[in-house]
Design a protein around this motif. Structure first.
Motif, PDB file in Angstrom:
ATOM      1  N   LEU A 157       0.823  -1.289  -0.005  1.00  0.00           N
ATOM      2  CA  LEU A 157       0.160   0.046  -0.051  1.00  0.00           C
ATOM      3  C   LEU A 157       0.853   1.273  -0.029  1.00  0.00           C
ATOM      4  CD1 LEU A 157      -2.835  -1.217   2.466  1.00  0.00           C
ATOM      5  CD2 LEU A 157      -3.080  -0.650   0.240  1.00  0.00           C
ATOM      6  N   LEU A 158       1.743   1.099   0.944  1.00  0.00           N
ATOM      7  CA  LEU A 158       2.680   2.332   0.937  1.00  0.00           C
ATOM      8  C   LEU A 158       3.436   2.557  -0.505  1.00  0.00           C
ATOM      9  CD1 LEU A 158       4.328   2.321   4.521  1.00  0.00           C
ATOM     10  CD2 LEU A 158       2.460   3.873   3.515  1.00  0.00           C
ATOM     11  N   ALA A 214       1.493   6.729  -6.846  1.00  0.00           N
ATOM     12  CA  ALA A 214       0.388   7.741  -7.184  1.00  0.00           C
ATOM     13  C   ALA A 214       0.731   9.037  -6.737  1.00  0.00           C
ATOM     14  CB  ALA A 214      -0.657   7.194  -6.277  1.00  0.00           C
ATOM     15  N   LEU A 215       1.580   9.324  -5.689  1.00  0.00           N
ATOM     16  CA  LEU A 215       1.640  10.635  -5.547  1.00  0.00           C
ATOM     17  C   LEU A 215       3.314  11.058  -5.838  1.00  0.00           C
ATOM     18  CD1 LEU A 215      -0.236  10.950  -1.895  1.00  0.00           C
ATOM     19  CD2 LEU A 215      -0.821  11.470  -4.419  1.00  0.00           C
ATOM     20  N   ALA A 232      -5.914   0.886   3.758  1.00  0.00           N
ATOM     21  CA  ALA A 232      -6.726   0.344   2.406  1.00  0.00           C
ATOM     22  C   ALA A 232      -7.948   1.053   2.350  1.00  0.00           C
ATOM     23  CB  ALA A 232      -6.622  -1.211   2.448  1.00  0.00           C
ATOM     24  N   GLY A 233      -8.617   1.024   3.531  1.00  0.00           N
ATOM     25  CA  GLY A 233      -9.813   1.799   3.499  1.00  0.00           C
ATOM     26  C   GLY A 233      -9.794   3.193   3.184  1.00  0.00           C
ATOM     27  N   TYR A 234      -8.901   3.792   3.703  1.00  0.00           N
ATOM     28  CA  TYR A 234      -8.673   5.494   3.504  1.00  0.00           C
ATOM     29  C   TYR A 234      -8.531   5.639   1.853  1.00  0.00           C
ATOM     30  CZ  TYR A 234      -6.346   9.708   2.574  1.00  0.00           C
ATOM     31  OH  TYR A 234      -6.198  10.963   1.963  1.00  0.00           O
ATOM     32  N   LEU A 235      -7.361   4.523   1.351  1.00  0.00           N
ATOM     33  CA  LEU A 235      -7.123   5.051  -0.143  1.00  0.00           C
ATOM     34  C   LEU A 235      -8.359   4.481  -0.902  1.00  0.00           C
ATOM     35  CD1 LEU A 235      -3.574   3.417  -0.249  1.00  0.00           C
ATOM     36  CD2 LEU A 235      -4.546   5.865  -0.270  1.00  0.00           C
ATOM     37  N   GLY A 236      -9.156   3.364  -0.503  1.00  0.00           N
ATOM     38  CA  GLY A 236     -10.376   3.006  -1.338  1.00  0.00           C
ATOM     39  C   GLY A 236     -11.402   4.205  -1.362  1.00  0.00           C
ATOM     40  N   LEU A 237     -11.915   4.889  -0.087  1.00  0.00           N
ATOM     41  CA  LEU A 237     -12.806   6.004  -0.059  1.00  0.00           C
ATOM     42  C   LEU A 237     -12.362   6.972  -0.846  1.00  0.00           C
ATOM     43  CD1 LEU A 237     -15.836   6.886   0.687  1.00  0.00           C
ATOM     44  CD2 LEU A 237     -14.688   7.226   2.801  1.00  0.00           C
ATOM     45  N   SER A 238     -11.051   7.677  -0.509  1.00  0.00           N
ATOM     46  CA  SER A 238     -10.497   8.518  -1.238  1.00  0.00           C
ATOM     47  C   SER A 238     -10.686   8.490  -2.785  1.00  0.00           C
ATOM     48  CB  SER A 238      -8.992   8.730  -0.520  1.00  0.00           C
ATOM     49  OG  SER A 238      -8.574  10.004  -1.322  1.00  0.00           O
ATOM     50  N   GLY A 239     -10.180   7.240  -3.084  1.00  0.00           N
ATOM     51  CA  GLY A 239     -10.229   6.858  -4.377  1.00  0.00           C
ATOM     52  C   GLY A 239     -11.590   6.999  -5.191  1.00  0.00           C
ATOM     53  N   ALA A 240     -12.541   6.259  -4.720  1.00  0.00           N
ATOM     54  CA  ALA A 240     -13.787   6.261  -4.787  1.00  0.00           C
ATOM     55  C   ALA A 240     -14.510   7.597  -5.115  1.00  0.00           C
ATOM     56  CB  ALA A 240     -14.758   5.148  -3.932  1.00  0.00           C
TER      57      ALA A 240
END
Length: 181
Positions: A19-20, A26-27, A45-53
């Motif tokens: 994930l890192l 990405a950044l 993973a949850g943060y990246l998932g919601l942010s990406g969505a």
């Protein structure tokens, strides 16, 4: 100094390392906030998932940054205020006045003003917005989908604000301090 370890990409293992690595790719950087989240790969993973969505939703990047600035200001989160001031200026291309106005929940654009007014109502009431506030958001042109995305944006930013305040994450952005209100 951060109160929890910041998991470094070069020493991370397993899902945290993966994930890192995704964040770095990405950044081009791995922000300290994501290194703090990597203490629990499920959280990162949850943060990246919601942010990406939300990045694929109806609200554009500039509007999402405005929400983030407002919420960081409301919650007094210097880490997030610093990050979103930088991202707002350099990625979402917000002018300095737009960044300052967003922190106060203001915009000269009527629809953006409606988003910020509703976002402020959500964060200040902890989600207990009134029927009048909801009707005002609709009357200003926000669709039901946009209303839901505003709530999700507020929630995502409340999470990052609270996490960074608990961790006292070392700020790795040009520092911007929240003003007391």
């Amino acid at each position: 100094m951060s109160r929890l370890p910041l998991i470094q990409p070069d020493t991370a293992t397993g899902r945290a390392a993966e994930l890192l690595g995704d964040v770095q790719q990405a950044l081009g950087v791995t922000p300290n906030m994501t290194k703090a989240m990597a203490n629990s790969p499920a959280v990162l993973a949850g943060y990246l998932g919601l942010s990406g969505a939300l990045g694929g939703g109806a609200l554009d990047a500039a509007t999402r940054e405005r929400i983030a600035l407002l919420v960081a200001q409301e919650n007094g989160c210097d880490y997030c205020l610093s990050a979103h001031s930088y991202i707002g200026a350099n990625i979402a291309e917000l002018a300095a006045d737009d960044i300052s106005d967003s922190r106060r929940g203001a915009s000269s654009n009527p629809k953006t003003q409606a988003v910020l007014t509703f976002a402020a109502a959500v964060v200040r009431s902890r989600g207990e917005v009134t029927e009048v506030e909801l009707k005002a958001a609709r009357a200003a042109g926000l669709t039901d989908g946009e209303i839901v995305e505003v709530v999700a944006g507020v929630a995502l930013n409340v999470f990052t604000n609270y996490l960074n305040k608990v961790v006292d994450t070392d700020i790795d952005w040009p520092i911007v301090r929240a003003h007391t209100h």
